[in-house]
Design a protein around this motif. Structure first.
Motif, PDB file in Angstrom:
ATOM      1  N   THR A 192      49.725  47.993  47.611  1.00 36.58           N
ATOM      2  CA  THR A 192      48.953  47.327  46.564  1.00 36.58           C
ATOM      3  C   THR A 192      47.569  46.963  47.095  1.00 36.58           C
ATOM      4  OG1 THR A 192      49.986  45.220  47.203  1.00 36.58           O
ATOM      5  CG2 THR A 192      50.989  46.432  45.378  1.00 36.58           C
ATOM      6  N   SER A 193      46.649  46.656  46.183  1.00 36.09           N
ATOM      7  CA  SER A 193      45.249  46.465  46.570  1.00 36.09           C
ATOM      8  C   SER A 193      45.031  45.242  47.451  1.00 36.09           C
ATOM      9  CB  SER A 193      44.372  46.357  45.321  1.00 36.09           C
ATOM     10  OG  SER A 193      44.767  45.249  44.522  1.00 36.09           O
ATOM     11  N   ASP A 194      45.971  44.301  47.461  1.00 30.67           N
ATOM     12  CA  ASP A 194      45.804  43.088  48.274  1.00 30.67           C
ATOM     13  C   ASP A 194      46.358  43.244  49.687  1.00 30.67           C
ATOM     14  OD1 ASP A 194      48.352  43.312  47.269  1.00 30.67           O
ATOM     15  OD2 ASP A 194      48.607  41.180  46.863  1.00 30.67           O
ATOM     16  N   CYS A 205      48.705  40.676  53.931  1.00 29.51           N
ATOM     17  CA  CYS A 205      47.837  39.966  52.994  1.00 29.51           C
ATOM     18  C   CYS A 205      47.545  38.617  53.643  1.00 29.51           C
ATOM     19  CB  CYS A 205      48.499  39.792  51.631  1.00 29.51           C
ATOM     20  SG  CYS A 205      47.487  38.887  50.442  1.00 29.51           S
ATOM     21  N   GLU A 253      45.405  36.327  52.947  1.00 26.08           N
ATOM     22  CA  GLU A 253      45.201  35.222  52.016  1.00 26.08           C
ATOM     23  C   GLU A 253      46.525  34.565  51.628  1.00 26.08           C
ATOM     24  OE1 GLU A 253      43.201  34.329  47.618  1.00 26.08           O
ATOM     25  OE2 GLU A 253      43.147  36.349  48.466  1.00 26.08           O
ATOM     26  N   ASN A 290      50.860  43.438  42.776  1.00 21.10           N
ATOM     27  CA  ASN A 290      50.454  42.854  44.053  1.00 21.10           C
ATOM     28  C   ASN A 290      51.650  42.872  44.998  1.00 21.10           C
ATOM     29  OD1 ASN A 290      52.071  40.800  43.055  1.00 21.10           O
ATOM     30  ND2 ASN A 290      50.551  39.181  43.299  1.00 21.10           N
ATOM     31  N   TRP A 291      51.506  42.223  46.136  1.00 22.67           N
ATOM     32  CA  TRP A 291      52.543  42.313  47.168  1.00 22.67           C
ATOM     33  C   TRP A 291      53.898  41.763  46.713  1.00 22.67           C
ATOM     34  CZ3 TRP A 291      55.066  37.984  48.829  1.00 22.67           C
ATOM     35  CH2 TRP A 291      54.452  36.750  48.588  1.00 22.67           C
TER      36      TRP A 291
END
Length: 244
Positions: A83-85, A92, A94, A184-185
């Motif tokens: 995924t993009s994150d 990830c 963040e 997302n993740w």
């Protein structure tokens, strides 16, 4: 009609028994849709059907068996599932998590730092679908040509069409995270009866300006633990349930 002849180089017969028909199979999904739109405007509908007598309209292979874990032959998360994150290592920063191989489950999401009890971990992100869209997408009910093209585009990208990543918010509202491009993740959070997360949902949230699904920790979580929640009774097939 030149586009048809340029693509007609396969030995695989099409659904309507035209030899050497390949049609949209080698076109990217966006290109295929643009080409079909152009042909629809330029040709009579009968000619369009011939032009599109393609593998996109042929019966699609059966979806993966539900909940069959993705084979994680290496520790690295394949790019097509990233995924993009997530970075190239599946991290990830963040969110404080890392996606990596989980024994017997394919890939899973693991804590990369400590989390306190009763805090929001992350939101479950995906496409918003109605019940009718879920039925067409995963139960193949009343599929139109655009739906078959959608399924074919998924297969060309190496993305499953299992329906195992759908979260029901309410009767006619679902969040589908199967396609990593829209997720997302959190799509990698696995099931456990001894879960350290619980899930909450709202049909409308001012925070997201739409439906919201999010995970909250049920206890303190240490770095290295896999993040899991209980999928619930409705998720499992009868044959999946243990016999006492």
């Amino acid at each position: 009609m030149c586009g048809i002849w340029l693509l007609a180089r396969s030995s695989r017969p099409c659904a309507l028994s035209f030899k050497h028909c390949l049609c949209c199979q080698r076109l990217l999904p966006e290109t295929a849709i643009a080409w079909l739109t152009m042909m629809r405007q330029a040709l009579p509908i009968r000619a369009l059907v011939v032009a599109c007598c393609v593998s996109a309209f042929a019966p699609t292979p059966p979806s993966s068996v539900r909940r069959r874990p993705l084979s994680a032959k290496s520790e690295a998360l394949p790019k097509r599932l990233r995924t993009s994150d997530l970075d190239a290592e599946g991290r990830c920063d963040e969110a404080g998590i890392v996606v990596k191989a989980s024994p017997g489950k394919g890939f899973g999401a693991f804590a990369a730092r400590n989390f306190d009890e009763d805090i929001t971990i992350a939101d479950y992100v995906g496409e918003q679908l109605t019940q009718a869209e879920v039925d067409v997408r995963y139960k193949k009910s009343k599929m139109e040509w655009k739906d078959r093209l959608w399924r074919k585009s998924r297969q060309l990208k190496g993305i499953t069409v299992s329906g195992d990543y759908i979260f029901r918010v309410e009767d006619d509202l679902y969040v589908d995270a199967e396609d990593p491009a829209f997720a997302n993740w959190c799509r990698f959070i696995n099931h456990s009866s001894d879960a350290n997360l619980r899930v909450k949902s709202l049909a409308y949230s001012g925070y997201t300006q739409g439906p919201r699904v999010w995970f909250v920790s049920t206890r303190p979580i240490e770095a290295g633990e896999e993040l899991c929640f209980d999928y619930g009774e409705e998720y499992w097939f009868e044959e999946d349930k243990p016999v006492a």
